[in-house]
Design an enzyme around this catalytic site. Structure first.
Site, PDB file in Angstrom:
ATOM      1  N   TRP A 204      -0.403 -17.300 -24.062  1.00  0.00           N
ATOM      2  CA  TRP A 204       0.688 -18.205 -23.694  1.00  0.00           C
ATOM      3  C   TRP A 204       0.578 -19.509 -24.480  1.00  0.00           C
ATOM      4  CZ3 TRP A 204       4.050 -18.045 -19.036  1.00  0.00           C
ATOM      5  CH2 TRP A 204       4.132 -16.745 -18.507  1.00  0.00           C
ATOM      6  N   ASP A 296      12.627 -17.336 -18.383  1.00  0.00           N
ATOM      7  CA  ASP A 296      13.411 -18.060 -17.366  1.00  0.00           C
ATOM      8  C   ASP A 296      14.469 -19.021 -17.898  1.00  0.00           C
ATOM      9  OD1 ASP A 296      11.720 -16.805 -15.644  1.00  0.00           O
ATOM     10  OD2 ASP A 296      10.612 -18.583 -15.047  1.00  0.00           O
ATOM     11  N   ASP A 520       0.612 -18.732 -10.730  1.00  0.00           N
ATOM     12  CA  ASP A 520       2.015 -19.050 -11.000  1.00  0.00           C
ATOM     13  C   ASP A 520       2.322 -20.516 -10.744  1.00  0.00           C
ATOM     14  OD1 ASP A 520       2.810 -16.417 -11.637  1.00  0.00           O
ATOM     15  OD2 ASP A 520       2.952 -15.922  -9.520  1.00  0.00           O
TER      16      ASP A 520
END
Length: 581
Positions: A204, A296, A520
């Protein structure tokens, strides 16, 4: 209801050309090429607004006798103030150093070490790519000559396209997949974690600092270097999550990012362009680089804007300023032309976009983004479903076509008129919608199965009772969340299908994009310097919002910031894995 989940070349303006030993702003290649070189860039000291650095260049090729020119782009707003052992010049982010005369000859293995003092604000990242007399310095003598422009400009990229193409239809077929050593070490340190520590997970890049590396993880080049080592000359996929849009994640707080809604320029010049420059380095041309593009982002502009009841002011701002669309378009335009890079755009999950009034508009918006900022739909290799989410891969005990007493299961509270009940059918359905929106007929799909196993004692073993549609669906469904809109550190979740190439028609691979064990979001407010807020959907006591019909969040307690290691979650995922470990 419609739901969502949470889950370098163009510079900042630097107007001054350095008033040191005169180097013109208009530059040309030295007459003598260097067939191989290596550069070590070392920050020797640093303070609040300034730093010192030494740049040691080693000639690995034939001797250079006609003088040398070393060039690089700063990833941020750094500016050279004073230099030595070379004649420095800077225009925009581009720095050019010519030899000082007395050190203009570099024999094979010879070195020069120009140094400088500079200023900066914000992040002082290291340059990604260096060229010596127009040749990219890769640390080897493999011919990788690039063309140095005759005029340095804020939007010039000096690296030639990577020689690794052409692209294959499915990058996962016939290839290994990169195991992130940073995640693997954390997994292996957990009791029982060695069982999955060798699984491939994505890297990431969720902030600018992640490009060069942070205290908790290595930088992009270090990952790519390790991937080359792991490949051992055979095809290998490395998966990167490109995740730092301005105003990121406009309908959640736990995953907000460092860039403000109006900072598209910083996103382009400090984030996307430096990544693209690294990916285009020929030393990585043998890798198959899969980019997951901006989780998202685009779906929010369909479901969470006015006049939808789930609208947020932040999403309205991002729709109005167009920076999600422009940012994604810029990323695709930069990454797409690199022959060994494969871009997959995030499409949320079936519990977010599976309704008729969400699916088509989302595909159309993604096609718009793919044609923005100089990009085309050819820069999109595919899409990814369920990234960092929990939607069941397959519901084995009921389908969307079932009925109870003549009443369709689509009327149940869980399905709520959705067209899909699991991620496989959704991914295959979205693929067809994307093709209708103008994407290639051979576009591929990925599904993140890292946390959608839903095994354990709560997993049903057959269909539910046929008394009512709600009893039937609730008794049949393997997804045991309280509500499809719940997304943060879900209690009861398990590891899903292990990563696998070409598992179903239209599906390029099952992948683990969200590394199991990474949170998360925090279950309570935690001050931090990562730009991450506190979202009540990560609080197990929260009673919900319109996006989950005011149900409890279903989140685990005592969670750390998003992306940080969460041992309790990791253990629960292993315990509830399906297929079982």
């Amino acid at each position: 209801m419609r739901f969502r989940r949470k889950g370098v070349s163009a510079p900042l303006a630097v107007t001054a050309v350095l008033a040191m030993v005169g180097v013109p702003a208009v530059l040309g290649s030295s007459a003598e090429a260097a067939p191989g070189c290596k550069v070590d860039y070392t920050i020797t000291n640093q303070w609040d607004t300034g730093f010192g650095a030494t740049v040691t260049v080693t000639n690995l090729g034939e001797p250079i006798t006609g003088g040398w020119t070393l060039e690089w782009d700063f990833p941020g707003n750094q500016r050279v103030q004073q230099g030595w052992n070379g004649n420095f010049g800077q225009q925009g982010t581009r720095v050019t150093v010519r030899d000082a005369g007395w050190n203009g000859s570099l024999g094979t293995g010879g070195t020069a070490s120009p140094g400088f003092n500079g200023s900066y604000s914000g992040t002082n990242g290291k340059p990604a790519v260096f060229t010596l007399n127009g040749t990219t310095c890769t640390g080897s003598t493999t011919p990788t000559t690039t063309t140095t422009p005759t005029t340095s400009s804020p939007t010039t990229t000096t690296s030639t396209p990577n020689p690794g193409g052409p692209k294959v239809d499915n990058p996962y077929v016939g290839a290994g997949v990169y195991v992130n050593p940073d995640w693997s070490a954390k997994a292996a340190a957990e009791p029982g974690g060695a069982r999955i520590a060798n699984q491939p997970t994505a890297v990431w890049l969720d902030r600018i600092a992640a490009i060069t590396g942070t205290t908790s993880g290595r930088g992009l080049r270090a990952h790519l270097d390790e991937a080359v080592r792991q490949s051992a000359g055979k095809p290998l996929v490395i998966q990167l999550v490109i995740y730092n849009l301005p105003g990121r994640d406009c309908s959640a707080l736990a995953s907000n990012g460092e860039l403000k809604a109006n900072e598209l320029g910083r996103y382009q010049t400090e984030y996307i362009d430096p990544i693209a420059a690294i990916l285009a380095d020929p030393k990585y041309s043998t890798l198959r680089i899969v980019n997951v593009i901006e989780l998202d982002s685009l779906p929010n502009l369909v479901t969470n804007v006015t006049p939808r009841p789930t609208a947020t002011p932040e999403c309205d701002v991002m729709k109005a300023n167009g920076n999600y669309v422009k940012g994604v378009g810029h990323a695709l335009a930069k990454f797409g032309p690199i022959p060994n890079v494969y871009n997959y755009i995030d499409i949320g999950h079936h519990g977010w976009l599976g309704w008729d009034d969400n699916l088509g508009p989302s595909a159309a918006l993604m096609a718009e983004a793919a044609r923005t900022s100089g990009s085309t739909t050819a820069n999109v290799h595919g899409f990814i479903a369920n990234a960092a989410n929990y939607g069941a891969l397959k519901e084995p005990y009921f389908t969307v076509n079932d009925s109870v007493g003549g009443t369709s299961v689509r009327t149940s509270k869980w399905v709520d008129w959705n067209r899909y009940v699991d991620e496989l059918s959704y991914a295959q359905g979205f693929r067809q919608e994307a093709i209708r929106a103008g994407f290639s007929a051979d576009v591929g799909m990925l599904i993140d199965t890292s946390r959608n196993g839903w095994g354990g004692a709560a997993r049903p073993t057959g269909p539910g009772p046929s008394t009512t549609v709600d009893a039937y669906v609730n008794g049949s469904r393997t997804d045991r969340r309280i509500h499809l809109g719940n997304w943060c550190n879900q209690a009861g979740a398990g590891l899903g299908e292990r990563p696998k190439a070409a598992p179903e028609p239209g599906i390029d691979a099952y992948v683990w994009v969200k590394p199991p064990g990474e949170s998360d979001g925090a279950s309570k407010e935690i001050p931090n310097t990562e730009g991450k807020g506190f979202d009540r959907m990560c609080d197990p006591t929260y009673t919900g919002n319109p996006r989950n019909q005011y149900n409890l969040s279903g989140a685990l307690p005592d969670a750390p910031l998003s992306g940080h290691w969460f041992s309790a979650q990791f253990q629960e995922l292993m315990k509830n894995a399906y297929p079982a470990l």
